[in-house]
Design a protein around this motif. Structure first.
Motif, short mmCIF file in Angstrom:
data_model
loop_
_atom_site.label_atom_id
_atom_site.label_comp_id
_atom_site.label_asym_id
_atom_site.label_seq_id
_atom_site.Cartn_x
_atom_site.Cartn_y
_atom_site.Cartn_z
N ASN A 223 2.47 15.43 8.16
CA ASN A 223 2.75 14.88 9.48
C ASN A 223 2.60 15.95 10.57
O ASN A 223 2.04 15.68 11.65
CB ASN A 223 4.17 14.31 9.54
N ALA A 224 3.09 17.15 10.28
CA ALA A 224 2.97 18.24 11.25
C ALA A 224 1.51 18.60 11.50
O ALA A 224 1.10 18.86 12.64
CB ALA A 224 3.76 19.46 10.76
N MET A 225 0.72 18.63 10.41
CA MET A 225 -0.71 18.94 10.57
C MET A 225 -1.42 17.84 11.35
O MET A 225 -2.32 18.11 12.18
CB MET A 225 -1.35 19.10 9.18
N GLU A 226 -1.04 16.60 11.07
CA GLU A 226 -1.66 15.49 11.80
C GLU A 226 -1.33 15.57 13.29
O GLU A 226 -2.21 15.38 14.15
CB GLU A 226 -1.16 14.17 11.22
N ASN A 227 -0.06 15.89 13.60
CA ASN A 227 0.33 16.04 15.01
C ASN A 227 -0.38 17.23 15.65
O ASN A 227 -0.82 17.15 16.82
CB ASN A 227 1.84 16.21 15.12
N ASP A 249 1.87 24.17 16.49
CA ASP A 249 1.44 25.16 15.49
C ASP A 249 2.64 25.83 14.82
O ASP A 249 2.64 26.06 13.61
CB ASP A 249 0.55 26.21 16.19
N VAL A 250 3.67 26.13 15.62
CA VAL A 250 4.89 26.73 15.05
C VAL A 250 5.57 25.76 14.09
O VAL A 250 6.09 26.16 13.04
CB VAL A 250 5.84 27.14 16.19
N THR A 251 5.56 24.49 14.44
CA THR A 251 6.17 23.48 13.56
C THR A 251 5.49 23.45 12.19
O THR A 251 6.15 23.36 11.15
CB THR A 251 6.09 22.10 14.21
N VAL A 252 4.15 23.54 12.21
CA VAL A 252 3.41 23.57 10.94
C VAL A 252 3.79 24.78 10.12
O VAL A 252 4.06 24.70 8.91
CB VAL A 252 1.89 23.55 11.21
N LYS A 253 3.83 25.93 10.78
CA LYS A 253 4.15 27.18 10.06
C LYS A 253 5.59 27.20 9.56
O LYS A 253 5.89 27.85 8.56
CB LYS A 253 3.88 28.37 10.96
N ASN A 254 6.49 26.50 10.23
CA ASN A 254 7.89 26.45 9.78
C ASN A 254 8.06 25.57 8.53
O ASN A 254 9.00 25.77 7.75
CB ASN A 254 8.79 25.92 10.90
N VAL A 255 7.17 24.61 8.40
CA VAL A 255 7.28 23.72 7.24
C VAL A 255 6.72 24.37 5.98
O VAL A 255 7.20 24.11 4.87
CB VAL A 255 6.55 22.39 7.53
N ASN A 457 9.23 16.24 17.37
CA ASN A 457 9.65 17.21 16.34
C ASN A 457 11.07 16.92 15.86
O ASN A 457 11.38 17.07 14.67
CB ASN A 457 9.58 18.63 16.91
N ASP A 458 11.91 16.53 16.79
CA ASP A 458 13.29 16.23 16.41
C ASP A 458 13.36 15.01 15.49
O ASP A 458 14.12 14.99 14.50
CB ASP A 458 14.11 15.97 17.68
N LEU A 463 13.86 12.79 9.97
CA LEU A 463 13.30 12.03 8.86
C LEU A 463 13.29 12.86 7.57
O LEU A 463 13.65 12.36 6.50
CB LEU A 463 11.89 11.56 9.22
N THR A 464 12.86 14.10 7.70
CA THR A 464 12.82 14.99 6.53
C THR A 464 14.21 15.18 5.94
O THR A 464 14.42 15.09 4.72
CB THR A 464 12.22 16.35 6.91
#
Length: 496
Positions: A223-227, A249-255, A457-458, A463-464
């Protein structure tokens, strides 16, 4: 019966699969993946686990010990031989002389009459006087300090000896103790199987939890990559600010770290499961199913939970120990009673001064006897043993009461944990539905420009977390159920 045959065929197929895979060379062996469900994993562990094998061997040992104890009731027959060399012969002394004349009077009278009528010049009574005189000389010689040496240099004997108890209450009671020992070994083997099944269940659930957690983080990563991809396109078109691109990009790296950690936890949990099963750690396995497969059973299992302790293995072992002590007390009390035994022998004896065996004369000797033993005094030893055993029985009774109290407390805690997990499961299930709905709304709002990336993001984080809580609630419930089944002495495959 059909279920038993199916279980045996399933276990055989697993073992055959592994046996074939062991002969696969190098890379092919490591690439062969063995798929197992929970029942198959338990069956494999019970057939291959060293702990279970040792427990089964102990049962066989106790059975042979029981057979050995019953052998004491049968006659014990031995064959043996004995040889002794006389270094100095025994001396026999004979005081006084035998009145041979009086003893042999009838014979002498006949001889006297014969000699008187047929021997010229024979004086009647001469033969008797000469024999008596010779007897007095021999008596004088044997009453001297030298005496007569008796026996021979070589003494041989060989033959059979036999014996068996006729009346021995203590021995008879010891046979019942041997039977109880077998019962204890069987229960200990059952305890090992229950413990093994409990560990396999919890380890299998841990694999499913790690796998589901990895799937959640992988979905969050996707989902993060898609966003990020969508925002990157919008940024290239000048539709969004650079901050949104950086934040995506930070969200992807945090996951990514969470996903890698979940993947590592999955590998470690599989290794632990393989170690418990007694399987080669290099063998790749795949655990069938998911934690969500058990959600339909949560409420039914909780409501139908049976809390009786009749099958608890620890209580059973204490009860068997109580039976052993009762039998031991009886056996020690029977030590006060008389015993009667039968013995006999049949031997051949020979004595000679040389080693010419062909000239030996073997004389048979046989004997049968009864031996009665009546205990009279032992310095208080028997009474002390009886008192010690009675105190041990009292200690065991106290230990059993305390154990039963602690087991009931453990069941109460397991039920409370299960009740809490059911509530958590119900809340997290509703939370997942709401989080999915919220994420979909936030995504639409962001696509239309009505929402912010922070909202998106929230909602993704919520959801996660709700999915992780959902899986964790099922896992905690199944672990609590497994622990309660262990306390109750129950397993999924009904170990007897």
């Amino acid at each position: 019966m059909e279920q038993l045959l199916v279980g045996k065929k399933r276990r055989l197929s697993i073992i055959l699969f592994l046996s074939v895979s062991l002969f696969l060379p190098g890379k092919a062996q490591t690439e062969a993946v063995l798929s197992l469900n929970l029942d198959e994993a338990i069956e494999f562990a019970l057939s291959e686990s060293p702990t279970v094998k040792v427990a089964d061997r102990e049962v066989e040992k106790k059975k042979y010990a029981k057979k050995g104890a019953y052998a004491a009731l049968f006659p014990q027959i031995d064959f043996g031989g004995d040889y002794s060399r006389t270094l100095k012969k025994q001396i026999m002394y004979m005081d006084g002389a035998f009145d041979v004349t009086s003893m042999m009077a009838p014979t002498f009278n006949g001889i006297e009459n014969t000699f008187t009528g047929s021997v010229p010049g024979y004086v009647p009574g001469t033969l008797g006087k000469e024999i008596q005189a010779e007897n007095e000389k021999v008596a004088a010689a044997t009453s001297s300090e030298e005496g007569i040496s008796v026996g021979r240099d070589n003494n041989w004997s060989f033959g059979f000896t036999a014996g068996m108890p006729l009346v021995n209450m203590s021995l008879w009671k010891s046979l019942s103790i041997s039977g109880i020992d077998v019962e204890m070994a069987i229960e200990q083997a059952r305890s090992s199987k229950i413990d093994m099944v409990n560990q396999i269940r919890k380890s299998f659930y841990a694999v499913l939890l790690a796998n589901d957690s990895y799937s959640v983080f992988k979905e969050s990563y996707d989902n993060a990559m898609e966003n990020f991809t969508d925002i990157k396109k919008k940024y290239d078109q000048g539709l969004v600010a650079e901050y949104d691109l950086i934040r995506a990009d930070v969200t992807v790296k945090n996951v990514v770290p969470n996903m890698l950690q979940a993947q590592n936890a999955l590998v470690l949990s599989k290794w632990q499961l393989k170690a418990l099963m007694g399987m080669d750690l290099e063998q790749e396995i795949d655990c069938k199913g998911a934690l969500t497969d058990y959600q339909s059973e949560l409420f039914a299992d909780y409501l139908a939970a049976d809390t009786m302790l009749v099958d608890n293995t620890n209580l059973r072992q204490l009860d068997i120990q109580g039976k052993q002590l009762d039998a031991k007390l009886k056996m020690e009390q029977y030590d006060y009673l008389p015993t009667l035994s039968l013995s006999g022998l049949y031997q051949w004896n020979a004595m000679n001064n040389d080693f010419k065996f062909s000239d030996y004369k073997w004389n048979p000797y046989s004997m049968v006897g009864l031996k009665l033993t009546i205990p009279v005094f032992s310095g208080g030893l028997r009474a002390s043993k009886v008192k010690q055993t009675r105190l041990t029985i009292d200690q065991l009774s106290i230990q059993r009461e305390d154990l039963e109290r602690n087991l009931r407390l453990a069941i109460k805690q397991s039920l409370d944990n299960m009740a809490t997990c059911v509530k958590r499961f119900d809340a997290s299930r509703k939370g997942v539905k709401q989080a999915e709905k919220g994420y979909a709304i936030a995504q639409k709002r962001y696509e239309t420009g009505a929402g912010t990336l922070l909202e998106l993001n929230d909602s993704e984080l919520a959801l996660t977390q709700s999915k992780l809580n959902f899986n964790q609630a099922i896992y905690d419930y199944m672990v609590a159920k497994a622990e309660m089944d262990k306390v109750l002495g129950k397993t999924t495959n009904k170990v007897n």
